[in-house]
Design a protein around this motif. Sequence first.
Motif, PDB file in Angstrom:
ATOM      1  N   LYS A 150       0.831  -1.205   0.000  1.00  0.00           N
ATOM      2  CA  LYS A 150       0.000   0.000   0.000  1.00  0.00           C
ATOM      3  C   LYS A 150       0.866   1.256   0.000  1.00  0.00           C
ATOM      4  O   LYS A 150       0.603   2.217  -0.745  1.00  0.00           O
ATOM      5  N   LEU A 151       1.893   1.265   0.829  1.00  0.00           N
ATOM      6  CA  LEU A 151       2.769   2.438   0.904  1.00  0.00           C
ATOM      7  C   LEU A 151       3.721   2.510  -0.286  1.00  0.00           C
ATOM      8  O   LEU A 151       3.911   3.571  -0.887  1.00  0.00           O
ATOM      9  N   GLY A 152       4.329   1.360  -0.614  1.00  0.00           N
ATOM     10  CA  GLY A 152       5.323   1.352  -1.679  1.00  0.00           C
ATOM     11  C   GLY A 152       4.756   1.641  -3.053  1.00  0.00           C
ATOM     12  O   GLY A 152       5.498   2.076  -3.948  1.00  0.00           O
ATOM     13  N   SER A 153       3.462   1.390  -3.234  1.00  0.00           N
ATOM     14  CA  SER A 153       2.842   1.656  -4.530  1.00  0.00           C
ATOM     15  C   SER A 153       2.168   3.021  -4.584  1.00  0.00           C
ATOM     16  O   SER A 153       1.548   3.364  -5.596  1.00  0.00           O
ATOM     17  N   ASP A 154       2.281   3.792  -3.517  1.00  0.00           N
ATOM     18  CA  ASP A 154       1.684   5.129  -3.474  1.00  0.00           C
ATOM     19  C   ASP A 154       2.736   6.140  -3.944  1.00  0.00           C
ATOM     20  O   ASP A 154       3.708   6.408  -3.229  1.00  0.00           O
ATOM     21  N   PRO A 155       2.577   6.715  -5.135  1.00  0.00           N
ATOM     22  CA  PRO A 155       3.598   7.651  -5.634  1.00  0.00           C
ATOM     23  C   PRO A 155       3.753   8.879  -4.756  1.00  0.00           C
ATOM     24  O   PRO A 155       4.844   9.452  -4.686  1.00  0.00           O
ATOM     25  N   ARG A 156       2.691   9.284  -4.052  1.00  0.00           N
ATOM     26  CA  ARG A 156       2.799  10.436  -3.152  1.00  0.00           C
ATOM     27  C   ARG A 156       3.794  10.140  -2.033  1.00  0.00           C
ATOM     28  O   ARG A 156       4.619  10.979  -1.677  1.00  0.00           O
ATOM     29  N   PHE A 157       3.705   8.935  -1.495  1.00  0.00           N
ATOM     30  CA  PHE A 157       4.619   8.552  -0.419  1.00  0.00           C
ATOM     31  C   PHE A 157       6.054   8.532  -0.911  1.00  0.00           C
ATOM     32  O   PHE A 157       6.966   9.051  -0.252  1.00  0.00           O
ATOM     33  N   LEU A 158       6.284   7.912  -2.065  1.00  0.00           N
ATOM     34  CA  LEU A 158       7.649   7.800  -2.591  1.00  0.00           C
ATOM     35  C   LEU A 158       8.241   9.168  -2.879  1.00  0.00           C
ATOM     36  O   LEU A 158       9.412   9.429  -2.580  1.00  0.00           O
ATOM     37  N   LEU A 159       7.449  10.063  -3.450  1.00  0.00           N
ATOM     38  CA  LEU A 159       7.953  11.394  -3.779  1.00  0.00           C
ATOM     39  C   LEU A 159       8.266  12.199  -2.521  1.00  0.00           C
ATOM     40  O   LEU A 159       9.286  12.895  -2.452  1.00  0.00           O
ATOM     41  N   LEU A 160       7.400  12.100  -1.514  1.00  0.00           N
ATOM     42  CA  LEU A 160       7.657  12.803  -0.254  1.00  0.00           C
ATOM     43  C   LEU A 160       8.889  12.232   0.451  1.00  0.00           C
ATOM     44  O   LEU A 160       9.686  12.976   1.039  1.00  0.00           O
ATOM     45  N   ALA A 161       9.047  10.906   0.399  1.00  0.00           N
ATOM     46  CA  ALA A 161      10.219  10.289   1.028  1.00  0.00           C
ATOM     47  C   ALA A 161      11.506  10.745   0.339  1.00  0.00           C
ATOM     48  O   ALA A 161      12.518  11.008   0.999  1.00  0.00           O
ATOM     49  N   LEU A 162      11.491  10.855  -0.982  1.00  0.00           N
ATOM     50  CA  LEU A 162      12.656  11.361  -1.703  1.00  0.00           C
ATOM     51  C   LEU A 162      12.909  12.832  -1.375  1.00  0.00           C
ATOM     52  O   LEU A 162      14.048  13.255  -1.221  1.00  0.00           O
ATOM     53  N   ALA A 163      11.815  13.601  -1.252  1.00  0.00           N
ATOM     54  CA  ALA A 163      11.946  15.035  -0.964  1.00  0.00           C
ATOM     55  C   ALA A 163      12.545  15.281   0.412  1.00  0.00           C
ATOM     56  O   ALA A 163      13.235  16.288   0.634  1.00  0.00           O
ATOM     57  N   SER A 164      12.314  14.371   1.357  1.00  0.00           N
ATOM     58  CA  SER A 164      12.841  14.573   2.714  1.00  0.00           C
ATOM     59  C   SER A 164      14.202  13.912   2.896  1.00  0.00           C
ATOM     60  O   SER A 164      15.064  14.432   3.607  1.00  0.00           O
TER      61      SER A 164
END
Length: 404
Positions: A213-227
């Motif tokens: 659920k988390l790994g397939s959420d592009p919003r999560f991945l982009l925010l994780a990269l941004a931080s």
Amino acid sequence: MNPDAHKLWAAPQWAFSILLALLGMLGPFSIDTYLPAFAGIATALNATPVQMQQTLSAYLFGFALMSLFHGSLSDSLGRRPVVLWGLAVFILASMGCALSQSIGQLIFFRAMQGLCTGAGIVVSRAIVRDMYPPSQAQKVMSQVTIFFGAAPAIAPMLGGWLLIHSSWHAIFWFLCGVGVVLWVANYRLLPETLHVDQRQPFHPRNLLAGYWKLGSDPRFLLLALASGVPFNGMFLYVLSAPVFLGESLGLPPEHFFWFFLLTIAGIMAGAWVSGRVAGKLAPRHQIRNGFAVMLGIGLLNLAANLLFKADVAWSLLPIAIFAFGWALMVPVVTLLVLDLHPERRGMASSLQMFIGSSANGLVAGVVSPLVMHSPVALAATSLLLMGIGLCSWTFMRRRWPEIG
């Protein structure tokens, strides 16, 4: 948020922030305290520079790997048990490092340290959101960052002092003692902040469903990269400090602390401002301001290194300003990550830490050795790493403008 949060901690909020910050400080202490002893350890264990670098890479990759699981375990078993068991294993691993008789043994126990150290910082982020609503959580996260920021400045000084007055073994015995003190403090003071009704079932199918659920959420991945990735624009200089400060700037080792003091001052100032504007400035504006500071100073730093020979009179200040920009935005981005899937905050913190730590390990093991001898290459790479985070945030804001 835990519905009984107001009953769990009766002491002042700043005391709770210090307790959580001490958990987060264990990671920087485990890295920065032994850096001054690199040469001494290499001589004592007959190790090559590449093998000594592996003691750092093994720690960082162990940290990244286990970060995948600390938060998800805390979502099921509770925050408190994961923190206490993580500290217990850290104590044993530090003892192993102190007693190591070969570089292979040291690399093994450093990896073991990395596997358990992340429990504190991963779970502490979830604890903040368990206890406080968004604007208050941002203030607490900023306070944690302020206290946390002191670790990289203090740790090398302590490590150097212990090396001079004792031996490199004393550094790891010191870390063992820190682990014992933290275990006792958290055993006595840390409440269980995850409400029993909010716990996730502990079985593989549920865990895999959460990761998907988390790994397939592009919003999560982009925010994780941004931080996570922009931090390496500053961390790159920390990893390259012996060469950058000693060879490029001509600083003697006893003056290295100026670099750490300025950088940590930037982090603490940025975190302080972040806490002051919490609830007054929209999160997206605060993140924009943080990236604007990092982009501006990154471009200026690159231009200065292209035009002039690196000099201690001006080369340290851009890194401190970059640190200010990072600390200004990172508490806000972290909270956005945790709030994307409130029922999986521990797991979200784990995956966010895994992405950031993997980037740290890649920079430590591959990037830093390639660019550390050139101030121009350091400045360009720092700007590039920040740019990855900036592009991630910009794309996410355009695709999902409601976030932040």
